[in-house]
Design an enzyme around this catalytic site. Structure first.
Site, short mmCIF file in Angstrom:
data_model
loop_
_atom_site.label_atom_id
_atom_site.label_comp_id
_atom_site.label_asym_id
_atom_site.label_seq_id
_atom_site.Cartn_x
_atom_site.Cartn_y
_atom_site.Cartn_z
N LYS A 156 -4.70 11.68 16.93
CA LYS A 156 -4.64 13.09 17.35
C LYS A 156 -3.74 13.28 18.55
O LYS A 156 -3.17 14.36 18.76
CB LYS A 156 -6.05 13.66 17.60
CG LYS A 156 -6.85 12.97 18.69
CD LYS A 156 -6.60 13.55 20.07
CE LYS A 156 -7.35 12.80 21.14
NZ LYS A 156 -7.04 13.28 22.50
N LYS A 172 -8.60 5.78 23.40
CA LYS A 172 -7.89 6.40 22.27
C LYS A 172 -6.49 5.78 22.19
O LYS A 172 -5.57 6.15 22.91
CB LYS A 172 -7.85 7.91 22.45
CG LYS A 172 -9.28 8.49 22.37
CD LYS A 172 -9.36 9.99 22.52
CE LYS A 172 -10.79 10.45 22.29
NZ LYS A 172 -10.97 11.91 22.48
N PHE A 190 -3.84 -1.24 28.87
CA PHE A 190 -4.34 -2.23 29.82
C PHE A 190 -5.48 -3.09 29.27
O PHE A 190 -5.94 -4.03 29.91
CB PHE A 190 -4.82 -1.53 31.10
CG PHE A 190 -3.78 -0.65 31.72
CD1 PHE A 190 -4.06 0.70 31.97
CD2 PHE A 190 -2.52 -1.13 32.02
CE1 PHE A 190 -3.09 1.54 32.53
CE2 PHE A 190 -1.54 -0.31 32.58
CZ PHE A 190 -1.83 1.02 32.84
N ASN A 216 -9.85 9.40 34.87
CA ASN A 216 -10.41 10.75 34.72
C ASN A 216 -11.63 10.69 33.80
O ASN A 216 -12.74 11.08 34.21
CB ASN A 216 -9.30 11.65 34.16
CG ASN A 216 -9.74 13.10 33.99
OD1 ASN A 216 -9.53 13.67 32.94
ND2 ASN A 216 -10.35 13.68 35.01
#
Ligand code: NAI
Ligand code: 13P
Length: 367
Positions: free
Chosen positions: A212, A127, A104, A19
């Site tokens: 976060k 992240k 990955f 995405n």
């Protein structure tokens, strides 16, 4: 370094086509098409999949100029070329953008050893973190150490689907020493709708983006329990406080100002309001914890990946190993809820013993 008319020329490859990977490729390609210091073409490495139609995803992307699985309905730009062959995708590239789910990255980097153009630079949009025997390892360090190249990071309030439709967003590039390289990455990513700043605090920037996602799970649990805005705001505040304390314990050089950049408070807000970690955590709480995150991720994200659950586990490993659990009740409780050790309602019960974090750095208490 490739030169043209006496000027350095840069070729960009994007390693990842999910995405955010697809949106980042589209954004980068809109710049390489018009900035003379970059070759137009952006090769995007695709982890090959067979679509329900029987077509290969990479072939579908090149025919439709659209990633029908991870970014349907958005044209990527005709200078984005999907390539299922990792070595071919990075061939001759001297600016590498890593943007796959963090689990990955190690396998991908091992396949890239010895395959890169000498002097290539990297940036990580990933992240997450890895935990090694010797302790926590940030993804940018994993990339830099495995491939022997410099790696910056780009983090921020960056819900990809909103950037895909060019809604105003910001980002922070974290770097270590080389500001000129950071500014070159900023030039590659900056558009009228994507405002990029640079910060000489790579660890702080990367840990903000990593941690976060754990707080976003906590926010989703609060939503799933219908606990209201005040409770959610309290969880976000406590979460931000623990993010800062954990970051400064791991890396004392982490700067307070970093938490006021897009990578910090802004990314925390956007993810706790509109992120995938929040959405799946809400569903987890609404099911009373009876349906696993894996099951909900597969059903709700259809191939996209959560990062918060694995990050909560990885952070918990570090907290346990270093005896810090009592200092980080929120980060610890999220993991224990994710693995079913505690019920979702524990997300607010833990706060009865708010820890005294004033022992960590600085002189003013953290609360
Ligand atoms: N989606 C978003 O809004 C944002 C995501 N990010 C971060 O960007 C990173 C990448 O996220 P997305 O691009 O959204 O990916 P995603 O969440 O859409 O994950 C799907 C991607 O994982 C790939 N994949 C699946 N199995 C794989 C394997 N075994 N080996 C290699 N790749 C495999 C798929 O091919 C696909 O490209 C993550 O760390 C995420 O936290 C950061 C900002 C915004
Ligand atoms: O990182 C993100 C926004 O900056 C996206 O968060 P999610 O992975 O929770 O969707």
């Amino acid at each position: 370094m490739e030169m043209e008319n006496g000027h350095a020329k840069y070729r960009v490859a994007v390693i990842g086509s999910g995405n955010w990977g697809s949106v980042a490729s589209r954004l980068i390609a809109s710049n390489t098409a018009k900035l003379p210091s970059f070759y137009d073409e952006v090769r995007m490495w695709v982890f090959e999949e067979i679509l329900p139609t029987g077509r290969k995803l990479s072939e579908s992307i090149n025919e439709q100029n659209e990633n029908c699985k991870y970014l349907p309905g958005i044209k990527l730009g005709t200078n984005v070329i999907a390539d299922p062959d990792l070595e071919s995708a990075v061939k001759d590239a001297n600016m590498l953008v890593f943007v796959t789910p963090h689990q990955f990255v190690e396998g991908i980097c091992k396949k890239l050893v010895g395959k890169l153009t000498p002097g290539a630079e990297a940036i990580s949009l990933i992240k997450g973190m890895e935990v090694k025997m010797e302790g926590p390892c940030m993804i940018s360090k994993l990339i830099a150490d495995t491939l022997g190249i410099n790696c910056c990071v780009l983090m921020g309030a960056n819900i990809a689907n909103e950037i895909a439709v060019e809604e105003f967003s910001e980002a922070t590039i974290g770097y270590r020493k080389d500001k000129e390289v950071a500014n070159r990455w900023a030039k590659l990513f900056t558009t009228p709708y994507f405002l990029v700043s640079v910060a000489e605090d790579i660890e702080g920037v990367e840990l903000c983006g990593t941690l976060k996602n754990i707080v976003a799970i906590a926010a989703g649990l609060v939503d799933g329990l219908d606990m209201g805005n005040n409770t959610k705001a309290a969880i976000m505040r406590i979460g931000l406080r623990e993010m800062r304390a954990f970051s400064k314990l791991l890396f004392p050089s982490v700067r307070d100002n970093t938490f006021f950049e897009s990578c910090g408070v802004a990314d925390l807000i956007t993810t706790c309001l509109g992120g995938r970690n929040r959405r799946v955590a809400e569903a987890f709480a609404r099911n009373g914890g009876k349906r696993s995150f894996d099951e909900l991720e597969a059903e709700m994200l259809r191939g996209q990946k959560l990062q918060g659950v694995s990050t909560a586990r990885e952070v918990y490993e570090v907290l346990t190993y270093r005896g810090w659990q009592e200092l980080f009740p929120l980060l610890s409780t999220v993991h224990e809820i994710c693995i079913g050790q505690l019920p979702p309602t524990s997300i607010v019960e833990y706060s009865e013993h708010t820890p005294n974090l004033s022992i960590i750095g600085g002189h003013t208490p953290f609360y």
